[in-house]
Every structure is written in structure tokens, then in C-alpha cells.
Scaffold this active site. Structure first.
Site, PDB file in Angstrom:
ATOM      1  N   HIS A  20       4.260 -27.141  33.364  1.00  0.00           N
ATOM      2  CA  HIS A  20       4.844 -26.014  34.089  1.00  0.00           C
ATOM      3  C   HIS A  20       4.669 -26.198  35.598  1.00  0.00           C
ATOM      4  O   HIS A  20       3.587 -26.452  36.092  1.00  0.00           O
ATOM      5  CB  HIS A  20       4.176 -24.723  33.634  1.00  0.00           C
ATOM      6  CG  HIS A  20       4.796 -23.508  34.219  1.00  0.00           C
ATOM      7  ND1 HIS A  20       4.065 -22.410  34.576  1.00  0.00           N
ATOM      8  CD2 HIS A  20       6.088 -23.195  34.520  1.00  0.00           C
ATOM      9  CE1 HIS A  20       4.858 -21.478  35.061  1.00  0.00           C
ATOM     10  NE2 HIS A  20       6.094 -21.938  35.042  1.00  0.00           N
ATOM     11  N   ASN A 118      22.051 -34.503  44.966  1.00  0.00           N
ATOM     12  CA  ASN A 118      20.618 -34.538  44.705  1.00  0.00           C
ATOM     13  C   ASN A 118      20.189 -33.160  44.248  1.00  0.00           C
ATOM     14  O   ASN A 118      20.694 -32.156  44.748  1.00  0.00           O
ATOM     15  CB  ASN A 118      19.846 -34.890  45.983  1.00  0.00           C
ATOM     16  CG  ASN A 118      20.361 -36.134  46.653  1.00  0.00           C
ATOM     17  OD1 ASN A 118      20.160 -37.228  46.169  1.00  0.00           O
ATOM     18  ND2 ASN A 118      21.042 -35.968  47.786  1.00  0.00           N
TER      19      ASN A 118
END
Length: 127
Positions: A20, A118
Site C-alpha cells: 500500500h 508517463n
């Protein structure tokens, strides 16, 4: 042998260690990459594989809680691709996006030759 999903060993190994909040970057072939073990270079020739193909494949394997693209990509095909995959990206300057490379646990270089193709993907959790 894997039956489906990503087949690239280095990418699979790194995806398996993500937790996470970790950051994954998918970049075009022009992004100046750091000298880092986090980089997996998939660029074959200009345009192959595409940003969209790699984004789609990675998203099928990991949980994403947030994404960021360059503000310079706002209103372009890059934003369309990211939104088309169900993401609602935040925007930072291209320079700020490049600074995130140092934080990334995995950087995948594509053969994409579209400006500003990107994305930074922030890992979520599945529970």
C-alpha cells in the site's frame, strides 16, 4: 508456466513485492531514467510496446488508489488513455513527475514516443 497476465519475470517479481502506497511509474521512451534496479526497460522500437498496452497490463495485476500525470498531458491522448483505464489522474508539472522517479519501487520504460506519456500509479490494497 503462467496461464495469463504479465509474462515478464522482472516485472512480476517487483509487482509481487508492492504494498500500500508504493509507487509504480510507466514512462515513455524519452524519460530520463535513474540508474536503478527498479527500472525494467521494455522499449523494443519506437512505439513498441505502447504506453496504453503497458498501463492496461499492469493495472490488471495491481490495485491502484491514485494516479498522477504531467499537467502538460492535460487534454491530450495521454489523459484520454489514463481516464480510459478508469483512473482519475491528478496533475503535476512534468518536472515534478520526473522527481517521483526516485521514489518509485518499479519503473517500466515503454517504447511510447508520444510526448508526456508517463504516469505514476499509487498502489492501493484489495481489502
Amino acid at each position: 508456466m503462467k496461464k495469463s497476465g504479465l509474462l515478464n519475470g522482472p516485472i512480476n517479481a517487483r509487482l509481487a513485492t508492492l504494498g500500500h502506497g508504493h509507487l509504480v511509474m510507466i514512462t515513455d521512451c524519452g524519460m530520463p531514467l535513474p540508474e536503478s534496479a527498479a527500472v525494467v526497460d521494455l522499449a523494443l522500437v519506437k512505439g513498441t510496446p505502447t504506453f496504453a498496452e503497458v498501463l492496461r497490463a499492469v493495472m490488471a495485476d495491481i490495485e491502484i488508489e491514485g494516479s498522477v500525470i504531467a499537467s502538460e498531458a492535460s487534454g491530450t491522448v495521454v489523459e484520454d488513455v489514463v481516464r480510459g483505464e478508469g483512473l482519475s489522474p491528478g496533475f503535476v508539472s512534468h518536472q515534478e513527475l520526473k522527481s517521483l522517479l526516485e521514489e518509485a519501487r518499479l519503473i517500466i520504460r515503454t517504447g511510447e514516443a508520444t510526448s508526456y506519456a508517463n504516469a505514476a500509479l499509487r498502489c492501493g490494497v484489495t481489502f
